[in-house]
Design a protein around this motif. Structure first.
Motif, PDB file in Angstrom:
ATOM      1  N   LEU A 110     -97.713  42.706 -91.539  1.00  0.00           N
ATOM      2  CA  LEU A 110     -96.472  41.924 -91.621  1.00  0.00           C
ATOM      3  C   LEU A 110     -96.565  40.821 -92.676  1.00  0.00           C
ATOM      4  CD1 LEU A 110     -93.693  41.076 -90.544  1.00  0.00           C
ATOM      5  CD2 LEU A 110     -94.861  39.837 -88.702  1.00  0.00           C
ATOM      6  N   LEU A 130     -87.464  39.764 -87.749  1.00  0.00           N
ATOM      7  CA  LEU A 130     -88.125  41.033 -87.445  1.00  0.00           C
ATOM      8  C   LEU A 130     -87.089  41.924 -86.763  1.00  0.00           C
ATOM      9  CD1 LEU A 130     -91.691  39.995 -86.222  1.00  0.00           C
ATOM     10  CD2 LEU A 130     -90.774  40.190 -88.532  1.00  0.00           C
ATOM     11  N   ASP A 133     -86.701  42.756 -82.939  1.00  0.00           N
ATOM     12  CA  ASP A 133     -86.285  41.733 -81.976  1.00  0.00           C
ATOM     13  C   ASP A 133     -84.787  41.489 -82.086  1.00  0.00           C
ATOM     14  OD1 ASP A 133     -88.713  41.132 -80.701  1.00  0.00           O
ATOM     15  OD2 ASP A 133     -89.359  39.882 -82.366  1.00  0.00           O
ATOM     16  N   TYR A 170     -98.167  39.695 -78.418  1.00  0.00           N
ATOM     17  CA  TYR A 170     -97.432  38.693 -79.210  1.00  0.00           C
ATOM     18  C   TYR A 170     -98.354  37.715 -79.932  1.00  0.00           C
ATOM     19  CZ  TYR A 170     -93.454  40.076 -76.311  1.00  0.00           C
ATOM     20  OH  TYR A 170     -92.463  40.791 -75.687  1.00  0.00           O
ATOM     21  N   GLY A 171     -97.753  37.013 -80.904  1.00  0.00           N
ATOM     22  CA  GLY A 171     -98.374  35.807 -81.418  1.00  0.00           C
ATOM     23  C   GLY A 171     -98.176  34.759 -80.334  1.00  0.00           C
ATOM     24  N   GLU A 192    -102.807  35.520 -82.981  1.00  0.00           N
ATOM     25  CA  GLU A 192    -102.123  36.820 -82.929  1.00  0.00           C
ATOM     26  C   GLU A 192    -102.707  37.696 -81.821  1.00  0.00           C
ATOM     27  OE1 GLU A 192     -99.433  37.788 -84.202  1.00  0.00           O
ATOM     28  OE2 GLU A 192     -99.435  39.956 -84.405  1.00  0.00           O
ATOM     29  N   LYS A 193    -101.854  38.088 -80.883  1.00  0.00           N
ATOM     30  CA  LYS A 193    -102.181  39.048 -79.825  1.00  0.00           C
ATOM     31  C   LYS A 193    -103.539  38.805 -79.152  1.00  0.00           C
ATOM     32  CE  LYS A 193     -99.021  42.219 -81.915  1.00  0.00           C
ATOM     33  NZ  LYS A 193     -98.776  43.122 -82.975  1.00  0.00           N
ATOM     34  N   VAL A 205     -94.355  34.172 -79.699  1.00  0.00           N
ATOM     35  CA  VAL A 205     -93.516  34.115 -80.903  1.00  0.00           C
ATOM     36  C   VAL A 205     -92.588  35.325 -80.892  1.00  0.00           C
ATOM     37  CG1 VAL A 205     -93.531  34.188 -83.424  1.00  0.00           C
ATOM     38  CG2 VAL A 205     -95.329  32.935 -82.206  1.00  0.00           C
ATOM     39  N   VAL A 206     -91.293  35.062 -81.073  1.00  0.00           N
ATOM     40  CA  VAL A 206     -90.290  36.122 -81.184  1.00  0.00           C
ATOM     41  C   VAL A 206     -89.932  36.234 -82.664  1.00  0.00           C
ATOM     42  CG1 VAL A 206     -87.924  36.732 -80.521  1.00  0.00           C
ATOM     43  CG2 VAL A 206     -89.466  35.719 -78.850  1.00  0.00           C
ATOM     44  N   GLY A 207     -89.455  37.400 -83.089  1.00  0.00           N
ATOM     45  CA  GLY A 207     -89.291  37.667 -84.518  1.00  0.00           C
ATOM     46  C   GLY A 207     -88.210  36.922 -85.280  1.00  0.00           C
ATOM     47  N   TYR A 209     -88.217  33.377 -87.817  1.00  0.00           N
ATOM     48  CA  TYR A 209     -89.038  32.305 -88.386  1.00  0.00           C
ATOM     49  C   TYR A 209     -88.237  31.638 -89.501  1.00  0.00           C
ATOM     50  CZ  TYR A 209     -92.752  35.699 -86.870  1.00  0.00           C
ATOM     51  OH  TYR A 209     -93.540  36.610 -86.190  1.00  0.00           O
ATOM     52  N   GLN A 231    -101.890  39.271 -91.343  1.00  0.00           N
ATOM     53  CA  GLN A 231    -100.983  38.822 -90.297  1.00  0.00           C
ATOM     54  C   GLN A 231    -100.242  37.552 -90.721  1.00  0.00           C
ATOM     55  OE1 GLN A 231    -100.210  40.528 -87.788  1.00  0.00           O
ATOM     56  NE2 GLN A 231    -101.901  41.968 -87.522  1.00  0.00           N
ATOM     57  N   THR A 233     -98.946  35.597 -88.620  1.00  0.00           N
ATOM     58  CA  THR A 233     -99.410  34.596 -87.652  1.00  0.00           C
ATOM     59  C   THR A 233    -100.622  33.826 -88.184  1.00  0.00           C
ATOM     60  OG1 THR A 233     -98.616  36.005 -85.883  1.00  0.00           O
ATOM     61  CG2 THR A 233    -100.206  34.318 -85.251  1.00  0.00           C
ATOM     62  N   ARG A 254     -83.436  38.184 -75.393  1.00  0.00           N
ATOM     63  CA  ARG A 254     -84.117  38.932 -76.443  1.00  0.00           C
ATOM     64  C   ARG A 254     -84.470  40.332 -75.935  1.00  0.00           C
ATOM     65  NH1 ARG A 254     -89.711  40.932 -76.443  1.00  0.00           N
ATOM     66  NH2 ARG A 254     -90.280  41.205 -78.611  1.00  0.00           N
TER      67      ARG A 254
HETATM   68  C1  G1P Z   1     -94.999  40.822 -84.531  1.00  0.00           C
HETATM   69  C2  G1P Z   1     -95.845  39.568 -84.787  1.00  0.00           C
HETATM   70  C3  G1P Z   1     -96.124  38.848 -83.479  1.00  0.00           C
HETATM   71  C4  G1P Z   1     -94.817  38.525 -82.772  1.00  0.00           C
HETATM   72  C5  G1P Z   1     -94.017  39.821 -82.551  1.00  0.00           C
HETATM   73  C6  G1P Z   1     -92.644  39.497 -81.979  1.00  0.00           C
HETATM   74  O1  G1P Z   1     -95.783  41.762 -83.845  1.00  0.00           O
HETATM   75  O2  G1P Z   1     -97.034  39.940 -85.441  1.00  0.00           O
HETATM   76  O3  G1P Z   1     -96.818  37.653 -83.744  1.00  0.00           O
HETATM   77  O4  G1P Z   1     -95.069  37.892 -81.535  1.00  0.00           O
HETATM   78  O5  G1P Z   1     -93.824  40.519 -83.791  1.00  0.00           O
HETATM   79  O6  G1P Z   1     -91.932  40.655 -81.701  1.00  0.00           O
HETATM   80  P1  G1P Z   1     -95.337  43.314 -83.703  1.00  0.00           P
HETATM   81  O7  G1P Z   1     -94.496  43.385 -82.453  1.00  0.00           O
HETATM   82  O8  G1P Z   1     -94.570  43.667 -84.929  1.00  0.00           O
HETATM   83  O9  G1P Z   1     -96.603  44.078 -83.551  1.00  0.00           O
END
Ligand code: G1P
Length: 294
Positions: A110, A130, A133, A170-171, A192-193, A205-207, A209, A231, A233, A254
């Motif tokens: 990302l 993102l 989301d 998630y982040g 991150e995760k 963190v939701v997508g 920013y 990442q 994050t 969401r």
């Molecule tokens: C991404 C980000 C993550 C965030 C998430 C939200 O992860 O890397 O930090 O919390 O989106 O949807 P992904 O879901 O794309 O793996």
């Protein structure tokens, strides 16, 4: 402070969670009722005051660009047939924002996808959406973050509370909530995760920013992290400790449209806006609940 005009939407992923549906269709084109999910994202951007969206695409994503382009033959056919309402729906995606695209040539993460848009964003603050989301809210989620940016002058990420069993998806952010605004978090930690036992909180963190252009400098210095990917994050964690970073517990519902159940729930949520469709859903559920009970 510079006005936020631009947004970046990374949409280069393969959509493996939806195979075989996404074998020949971009996952961002899968419909939420009658609109491709990415249209809901671009509508949120436009409603938030964004004027230009840069979509980061990859191989096999051309229909996303076609969707936001004019279709003169179809428009003419609808106009001739007097189908005014449908014509408005077909024209709508072309009228929301100015769209540009850039390709992410390799799936390096990302953070790398966002960095691919650096030359089109330039040195100004921007929003990242993102597309997995989807947020249904009275005030657009991105607008809520943009307002926080206008108050703090710092990058802001959208936050929501999740259960401890979900933190590894998630982040996760931790820090101190503002005394004046209980939704506003000054972030000190971002990871991150993380595994459940290592997570510093359950604030995910939701997508959405709002990012200052300095993020591109941090991204350049970010080495591959979780999943061996660059990442976003990790770049933001570095920013949090140097220039500062905020989180905001946004108001709204969401949906994770990148997950099959989340995608179904998103469809139900948007179907709820049509009383006729919702009645049919209620009847369907009532019928099957009775069958299950008996
Ligand atoms: C991404 C980000 C993550 C965030 C998430 C939200 O992860 O890397 O930090 O919390 O989106 O949807 P992904 O879901 O794309 O793996």
């Amino acid at each position: 402070m510079q006005r936020i005009r631009k947004a970046v939407v990374p949409a280069a992923g393969l959509g493996t969670r939806f195979l075989p549906a996404t074998k020949a269709i971009a996952k961002e084109m899968l419909p939420i009722v009658n609109k491709p999910s990415i249209q809901l994202i671009i509508e949120e951007a436009a409603a938030s005051g964004i004027e230009e969206v840069i979509i980061v695409t990859g191989r096999g994503k051309t229909e996303i660009v076609d969707h936001f382009d004019a279709h003169p033959q179809l428009e003419l056919a609808l106009a001739r047939a007097g189908k005014e309402a449908l014509l408005r729906e077909v024209l709508r995606p072309t009228q929301l924002v100015k769209i540009s695209t850039v390709r992410q040539q390799r799936p390096l993460g990302l953070g790398h996808a966002i960095a691919c848009a650096a030359h089109l964003v330039g040195r100004e603050p921007f929003v990242v959406f993102l597309p997995d989301d989807l947020v249904d809210s009275t005030r657009p989620c991105a607008r809520q973050l943009m307002d926080v940016y206008e108050q703090t002058g710092r990058s802001v990420v959208a936050l929501m509370n999740v259960s401890r069993s979900e933190v590894s998806s998630y982040g996760i952010a931790a820090g101190e909530f503002s005394a004046k605004d209980p939704r506003l978090l000054k972030i000190s930690h971002l990871v991150e995760k993380p595994p459940a036992e290592e997570a510093p909180s359950t604030l995910a963190v939701v997508g959405r920013y709002v990012l200052e252009p300095e993020v591109f400098d941090y991204l350049l210095r970010t080495t591959p992290g979780r999943g061996d990917e660059i990442q976003l994050t990790d770049a933001l964690a570095a920013m949090a400790s140097k220039t500062g970073l905020y989180g905001y517990l946004f108001e709204g519902d969401r949906f994770d449209a990148g997950d099959m159940t989340g995608f179904l729930l998103a469809n139900l949520n948007w179907a709820r806006k049509s009383p006729q469709m919702w009645r049919a859903v209620e009847q369907f559920v009532a019928l099957h609940r009775t069958n299950q009970d008996s």
